[in-house]
Design a protein around this motif. Structure first.
Motif, short mmCIF file in Angstrom:
data_model
loop_
_atom_site.label_atom_id
_atom_site.label_comp_id
_atom_site.label_asym_id
_atom_site.label_seq_id
_atom_site.Cartn_x
_atom_site.Cartn_y
_atom_site.Cartn_z
N TYR A 141 -5.57 -6.37 6.57
CA TYR A 141 -4.53 -6.02 5.55
C TYR A 141 -4.63 -7.12 4.40
CZ TYR A 141 -2.57 -2.54 8.67
OH TYR A 141 -2.45 -1.30 9.70
N LEU A 142 -4.30 -8.30 5.21
CA LEU A 142 -4.55 -9.58 4.08
C LEU A 142 -5.55 -9.71 3.28
CD1 LEU A 142 -3.05 -12.02 6.79
CD2 LEU A 142 -1.78 -11.34 4.75
N LYS A 143 -6.91 -9.67 3.80
CA LYS A 143 -8.16 -9.46 3.11
C LYS A 143 -8.09 -8.44 2.07
CE LYS A 143 -11.76 -9.64 5.73
NZ LYS A 143 -12.82 -9.54 6.63
N ARG A 144 -7.52 -7.32 2.18
CA ARG A 144 -7.75 -6.01 1.47
C ARG A 144 -6.82 -6.30 0.17
NH1 ARG A 144 -7.25 -0.27 3.99
NH2 ARG A 144 -4.85 -0.73 4.13
N ALA A 145 -5.75 -6.82 0.46
CA ALA A 145 -4.70 -7.16 -0.53
C ALA A 145 -5.23 -8.37 -1.35
CB ALA A 145 -3.31 -7.65 0.15
N VAL A 146 -5.68 -9.23 -0.95
CA VAL A 146 -6.30 -10.54 -1.56
C VAL A 146 -7.37 -9.93 -2.74
CG1 VAL A 146 -7.37 -12.70 -1.50
CG2 VAL A 146 -5.70 -12.14 -0.08
N ARG A 147 -8.28 -9.17 -1.94
CA ARG A 147 -9.47 -8.54 -2.88
C ARG A 147 -8.97 -7.60 -3.87
NH1 ARG A 147 -11.80 -6.30 1.05
NH2 ARG A 147 -13.10 -7.89 1.81
N PHE A 148 -7.73 -6.65 -3.67
CA PHE A 148 -7.24 -5.92 -4.56
C PHE A 148 -6.74 -6.61 -5.73
CE2 PHE A 148 -3.91 -3.37 -6.16
CZ PHE A 148 -4.36 -2.20 -6.45
N TYR A 149 -6.05 -7.54 -5.29
CA TYR A 149 -5.25 -8.35 -6.74
C TYR A 149 -6.32 -9.24 -7.15
CZ TYR A 149 -0.26 -7.23 -5.63
OH TYR A 149 0.85 -6.89 -5.44
N SER A 150 -7.19 -9.71 -6.78
CA SER A 150 -8.24 -10.30 -7.44
C SER A 150 -9.02 -9.72 -8.44
CB SER A 150 -9.27 -11.06 -6.46
OG SER A 150 -8.72 -12.07 -5.43
N ASP A 151 -9.32 -8.43 -7.89
CA ASP A 151 -10.00 -7.39 -8.93
C ASP A 151 -9.08 -6.90 -9.89
OD1 ASP A 151 -12.24 -7.56 -7.25
OD2 ASP A 151 -11.71 -5.54 -6.16
N LYS A 152 -7.94 -6.76 -9.66
CA LYS A 152 -7.19 -6.23 -10.88
C LYS A 152 -6.56 -7.32 -11.73
CE LYS A 152 -7.81 -2.09 -9.11
NZ LYS A 152 -8.52 -1.46 -9.68
N VAL A 153 -6.07 -8.39 -11.20
CA VAL A 153 -5.39 -9.21 -11.79
C VAL A 153 -6.32 -10.55 -12.06
CG1 VAL A 153 -3.28 -10.77 -12.20
CG2 VAL A 153 -3.09 -8.57 -10.98
N GLY A 154 -6.76 -11.18 -11.21
CA GLY A 154 -7.72 -12.38 -11.39
C GLY A 154 -7.99 -13.21 -9.87
N THR A 155 -8.82 -13.85 -9.89
CA THR A 155 -9.38 -14.12 -8.54
C THR A 155 -8.41 -15.23 -7.87
OG1 THR A 155 -11.88 -14.07 -9.34
CG2 THR A 155 -11.48 -15.62 -7.34
N TYR A 191 -1.65 -0.44 -4.93
CA TYR A 191 -2.50 -0.55 -3.48
C TYR A 191 -2.09 0.36 -2.79
CZ TYR A 191 -3.38 -3.13 0.70
OH TYR A 191 -3.94 -3.06 1.96
N MET A 192 -0.92 0.97 -2.59
CA MET A 192 -0.32 1.71 -1.61
C MET A 192 -1.02 3.40 -1.86
SD MET A 192 1.08 0.20 0.75
CE MET A 192 1.81 1.58 1.76
N ASP A 193 -1.03 3.43 -3.17
CA ASP A 193 -1.70 4.80 -3.94
C ASP A 193 -3.19 4.72 -3.59
OD1 ASP A 193 0.78 5.64 -4.62
OD2 ASP A 193 0.63 5.28 -6.54
N THR A 194 -3.95 3.58 -3.50
CA THR A 194 -5.24 3.70 -3.12
C THR A 194 -5.42 4.00 -1.78
OG1 THR A 194 -5.49 2.17 -5.09
CG2 THR A 194 -7.14 2.22 -3.48
N TYR A 195 -4.75 3.42 -1.16
CA TYR A 195 -5.21 3.34 0.44
C TYR A 195 -4.33 4.43 1.57
CZ TYR A 195 -7.97 -0.50 -0.79
OH TYR A 195 -8.96 -1.59 -1.15
N TYR A 196 -3.31 4.88 0.88
CA TYR A 196 -2.39 5.79 1.54
C TYR A 196 -1.91 7.23 0.78
CZ TYR A 196 -1.76 2.03 4.70
OH TYR A 196 -1.91 0.89 5.55
N GLU A 197 -1.74 8.01 1.31
CA GLU A 197 -1.07 9.30 0.85
C GLU A 197 0.23 9.09 0.10
OE1 GLU A 197 -2.37 12.27 0.18
OE2 GLU A 197 -4.22 11.64 1.25
N LYS A 198 0.84 9.66 -0.98
CA LYS A 198 2.12 9.41 -1.54
C LYS A 198 3.05 9.57 -0.65
CE LYS A 198 4.18 8.14 -5.41
NZ LYS A 198 3.95 6.88 -5.98
N GLU A 199 4.09 8.63 -0.54
CA GLU A 199 5.07 9.13 0.74
C GLU A 199 6.48 8.81 -0.15
OE1 GLU A 199 5.72 7.24 4.83
OE2 GLU A 199 6.45 5.58 3.39
N GLN A 200 7.24 10.02 -0.05
CA GLN A 200 8.62 9.89 -0.47
C GLN A 200 9.77 9.93 0.78
OE1 GLN A 200 8.95 13.12 -3.55
NE2 GLN A 200 8.50 11.53 -5.20
#
Length: 1003
Positions: free
Chosen positions: A312-326, A401-410
């Motif tokens: 989870y930590l790796k995926r989060a760092v990669r996601f923010y790096s891609d979207k916002v900055g390294t 991030y959550m919409d990318t890796y999970y079904e929408k949850e309400q």
């Protein structure tokens, strides 16, 4: 002349250059040792401070935030009480914390420091010599920290330590001056960038996670060995979730010193626990020179969930790096530990979270807190003044991030349905005028507004922007913001300036309005013809609409429109073309009921729920009732009130009385005006009517009733939540018509000859104020009432009046959950034609608030006008108006009434025996009032009192009271009722239980 002067001033000031951006630099060298027997830290701070400002500095404010836990008068303690948390306030002071032992030197010279007059967690260091622009000084001081129990962020639970906000730390100095701020639980921080070298000494079997790079190779190898063993164990054995308390192993007799270093960060935190299990991995980011070390540390309690934590930590760092900055740092760590300030808390390169209970929740919270390395860690905004700049922007990317890796949850709520909590919370507050601007200081936001305005609304504003320009363009603009402001202190204007430069002026001013104001936007689909949609906008925030058009052949088109834009024809859709405004693309649209073309189809639902754009919900709720005149009653309440407030709300509730054969019930409607003028958050216009039987003629057993029609205008004032005050003024008109039997003497016999009406009009003006403090709540109310005389009745028994009432009530919580409560009631008839007579009508002042003294029919009572043939237990229901006397004295006795004046007090004390299984207490009521036994008697003052035992529930709306002691006259009247049970009084304030009365106060 004045216009010319103003123009000259404007021109001159416009030519003045804006102060250039600067940023101070701090370099920390800290050595600290942990004593886990006394829960103390002993430290030595060496700080290099560089003045990059154009100003000469004579003193530096330092944050010593552990002192927030030193007393109940700190900003932290006061805020916890405002938010309803009394744990710290009532805890043993031995469990509190502090920072002391300061002894500053500056470049080797002694330097004085002084505590802030209001905040003990701020001290001011006076420099021996002024610090010139460009100059650097070295500041040294020892310090001691008494680590508190876990009340917020810094703390310990047993021998698990969360060492955060723990060292003397200089405040930020920028173009706005110094930013010294007390520690808060709700509200974060603002700190200078610099470097850290921190050496920690503690028993050698502690596992430590911290900001920065671990310098000792031997400690790193020990952690890697543990990580390999823990990874293998997770694979080879089953681990349950939530195994309960895990004991602490004994501390090693020997100690170790480990060192962490960090660059370009503005804080340092560390977490130590002998029970920590460790996982390790690495992550290679595109363009990064070296792999990032990824660590997670957790206890046995949720080991099964943390098996995938490094993923989870790796995926989060990669996601923010891609979207916002390294990601620029060499490591990232996630820690599961004790935390009493939300679900997680971020620090540079490390985050701490509490228990997660599910894998999805763990991933979500880790991602959110890791994301703060960008929005707070790298983009170092002022979290206290502008909490949306870190929480809101980060929540937007967490959501993606959550919409990318999970079904929408309400969230599914029983009897209500699925809810988007952020959108629902925003609309709930905004539709009542209770929302605040996201760019409000965190301490000035109410608790619910903090979560909605700092987190949800800014994220929804960026989703609205995404629908308008596209996600790729939002990301490109955010990357520009990141490149331009990384390792700096951006302000709101800096963010908007970048966004507008990258996305165009079309986003102004509605994007900024969403963050800086409470302005609202509401779009309505007016019509759809031949593929062209006609939208209408209302509200003072000119946000765009993103519509979806579905043509008759099933083709779907999307288009956007801004207020004032003339819509273009999309396509020749022919028959069946329809349009909607999807909520996901229009998240800040205030009302959803007008977001679709066509007629909304009525649907019946149970209880209360939500509405939508295509269905018109009508809610039904079965009702049962009883009073001694109508007997048992059954009916149904029909209403349109959803969980969210509507502009127009109505309710109709007919009930059939099986004993009286009458159709009774109530109905009403109300309309809201939001923020009609400055200082008023909401005006409520309401009108309603009700009919019940309230009199039974003994000789015929026939029931007679009353009809009450009322209209009211209420002005709810806009008080800052930090004051904990709620105020309103109102004007009310009530028309009360009582139907009664008419009598006449026929052949010397008094006979019933039909019915007659007794009618009165009441006009009331009032003001109410409540200060809802947790320890000592306080309220007062003033009401001026005019009642007209019913000309159909004898002047000897009926009169007009003008009366002034005042009520003061409050409480003091003397131990957790136990209160002393008081109430004082004062009333005086300014004008009353019955003042000098001994006849006391229903509208006379009454020490006892029973059904018969409820002369306006404000309340709901089980029995009014109880006759001798009826069971008098209904007389035992009392309210809490007028004198509030808790003794069931029948209105047949003229005692305790006045046509002149009355002063009364009601006292209650919860018994101080800790947490009793039932809320027992004692009460004392007393009153002094003008009284005449006979009209020929002189006016005298009479004093009455009663005391006894009580059992109360639901904030005193329900209670049982047993009189035990009283003055002789009161005692005599109680004895005439009979035994012990006949002396009981019961409080049932039923009138406040209507759904639309309690639902407005959920948040």
């Amino acid at each position: 002349m004045r216009s010319l002067l103003l123009l000259s001033l404007f021109c001159c000031t416009s030519l003045l250059p804006a102060q250039e951006y600067f940023q101070q630099e701090v370099d920390y060298d800290i050595s600290v040792s942990l004593n886990d027997r006394t829960h103390e830290l002993l430290g030595q701070l060496t700080l290099g401070y560089t003045n990059n400002s154009p100003d000469q500095l004579t003193r530096i404010p330092f944050h010593v935030w552990p002192n927030a836990f030193s007393s109940t008068t700190t900003a932290f303690a006061k805020q916890k009480l405002r938010n309803g948390d009394t744990e710290f306030y009532f805890d043993d002071s031995d469990n509190w914390g502090e920072l002391d032992g300061l002894n500053f030197t500056v470049d080797g010279n002694p330097a004085r420091h002084q505590a802030d007059a209001s905040h003990p967690d701020i001290v001011y260091l006076t420099l021996p010599e002024p610090l010139a622009p460009g100059g650097t000084i070295t500041i040294r001081t020892p310090f001691r920290v008494d680590v508190p129990n876990s009340y917020s962020r810094l703390g310990h639970v047993g021998e698990s330590y969360q060492v955060t906000q723990w060292y003397p730390k200089p405040a930020v100095y920028d173009t706005d001056g110094w930013h010294a701020m007390p520690y808060l639980d709700q509200g974060e921080f603002y700190s200078e960038f610099g470097s850290f070298k921190v050496a920690i000494t503690l028993p050698e079997n502690y596992v430590v996670g911290a900001t920065g790079i671990l310098e000792e190779a031997s400690e790193r190898e020990w952690l890697l060995e543990k990580a390999a063993t823990n990874r293998k164990n997770l694979v080879t054995r089953a681990v349950t979730v939530g195994t309960g308390e895990e004991p602490f192993p004994a501390s090693s007799a020997s100690t170790k010193t480990i060192t962490f270093t960090a660059e370009r960060v503005h804080d340092f935190a560390w977490f130590a626990d002998k029970r920590f299990k460790v996982l390790h991995d690495t992550l290679q980011l595109a363009g990064a020179p070296e792999p990032i070390n990824v660590w997670s540390m957790y206890t046995e309690t949720e080991a099964a969930l943390w098996a995938r934590s490094t993923e989870y930590l790796k995926r989060a760092v990669r996601f923010y790096s891609d979207k916002v900055g390294t990601y620029p740092y060499p490591q990232v760590t996630g820690v599961q530990s004790a935390l009493s300030a939300g679900g997680g808390m971020e620090y540079p390169m490390i985050t701490v979270i509490g228990l997660s209970y599910s894998a999805r929740s763990l991933d979500e919270v880790l991602t959110h807190e890791v994301g703060h390395n960008w929005f707070y860690g790298i983009l170092g905004s002022n979290e206290r003044d502008s909490p949306w700049m870190d929480e809101g922007l980060n929540s937007y990317y967490e959501g993606r991030y959550m919409d990318t890796y999970y079904e929408k949850e309400q969230t599914n709520v029983p009897f209500i349905g699925s809810l988007d909590l952020g959108r629902t919370g925003y609309r709930y507050l905004a539709r009542q005028g209770r929302d605040q601007a996201p760019n409000t200081n965190a301490d000035s936001l109410s608790q619910w507004n903090y979560w909605i305005q700092a987190y949800s609304k800014p994220a929804m504003a960026l989703s609205e922007l995404e629908a308008f320009v596209g996600a790729d363009k939002v990301d490109a603009a955010m990357r520009k913001y990141y490149r331009q402001w990384r390792f700096k202190h951006p302000q709101p204007d800096d963010f908007f300036r970048v966004m507008e430069a990258e996305l165009g002026s079309e986003i102004s001013p509605w994007l900024a309005d969403a963050m800086l104001t409470t302005k609202t936007s509401d779009w309505k689909v007016n019509s759809v013809r031949n593929g062209q949609i006609n939208l209408a906008h209302s509200g003072d925030r000119p946000a765009p609409a993103t519509a979806q058009i579905e043509l008759g052949d099933g083709t779907k088109l999307a288009r956007t429109q801004v207020p004032g834009e003339i819509p273009e024809k999309q396509a020749d859709g022919g028959e069946g073309t329809k349009a909607t405004l999807p909520e996901a693309a229009n998240p800040l649209d205030l009302y959803a009921h007008n977001n679709a073309s066509g007629t909304r189809k009525p649907v019946f639902r149970f209880g209360i729920g939500t509405g939508d754009a295509e269905k018109l919900p009508l809610f039904a709720l079965p009702l049962l009732g009883y009073n001694i005149h109508d007997g048992f009653q059954a009916g149904v309440a029909l209403h349109n009130r959803t969980l969210l407030p509507q502009p127009f709300e109505w309710m109709i509730a007919p009930l059939y009385g099986f004993s009286s054969g009458e159709v009774n019930g109530f109905g009403g409607a109300r309309y809201r005006l939001l923020r009609p003028f400055s200082g008023v958050r909401q005006v409520m216009l309401s009108a309603g009517t009700q009919r019940w039987s309230d009199f039974t003629l003994a000789r015929t057993d026939e029931a007679y009733g009353y009809a009450r029609t009322a209209a009211k205008v209420e002005f709810y004032f806009d008080n800052p939540p930090i004051t904990e005050r709620k105020t309103k003024a109102f004007i009310q008109g009530i028309y009360l018509n009582k139907n009664r039997p008419a009598f006449a003497r026929i052949d010397t016999v008094t006979q019933i000859v039909g019915t007659r009406d007794e009618a009165n009009l009441f006009i009331r003006l009032g003001f109410e104020s409540r200060t809802e403090r947790e320890i000592n709540p306080f309220a007062y109310a003033l009401t001026l009432e005019y009642k007209n005389r019913d000309d159909g009745q004898s002047e000897a028994f009926e009169a007009s009046h003008l009366r002034l009432d005042g009520t003061v009530e409050g409480a003091f919580q003397y131990e957790a959950g136990n209160f002393f409560r008081y109430r004082v009631f004062c009333a005086y008839f300014i004008q009353n034609e019955l003042r000098d007579r001994a006849f006391y009508p229903e509208s006379a002042l009454s020490l006892v608030d029973n059904a018969d003294s409820d002369y306006r029919r404000d309340g709901l009572y089980l029995g009014r006008n109880v006759n001798p043939d009826q069971n008098d237990w209904a007389d035992q229901q009392l309210g809490r108006r007028q004198g509030g006397f808790r003794a069931p004295i029948s209105s047949q006795f003229p005692a305790f009434k006045s046509n002149n004046y009355m002063v009364a007090t009601n006292l209650d004390v919860d018994l101080p025996f800790g947490k009793l299984p039932i809320p027992l207490g004692v009460f004392l009521d007393a009153g002094y009032y003008g009284f005449r036994a006979l009209s020929s008697d002189p006016a005298t003052g009479r004093f009455s009192w009663v005391g006894g035992a009580s059992l109360t529930l639901l904030d005193n709306r329900v209670g049982v009271f047993l009189p035990l002691v009283a003055d002789p006259d009161t005692r005599n009247l109680l004895d005439q009722r009979g035994g012990l049970l006949s002396g009981l009084s019961v409080r049932l304030q039923l009138d406040g239980w209507l759904p639309w009365k309690w639902v407005d106060g959920i948040l």
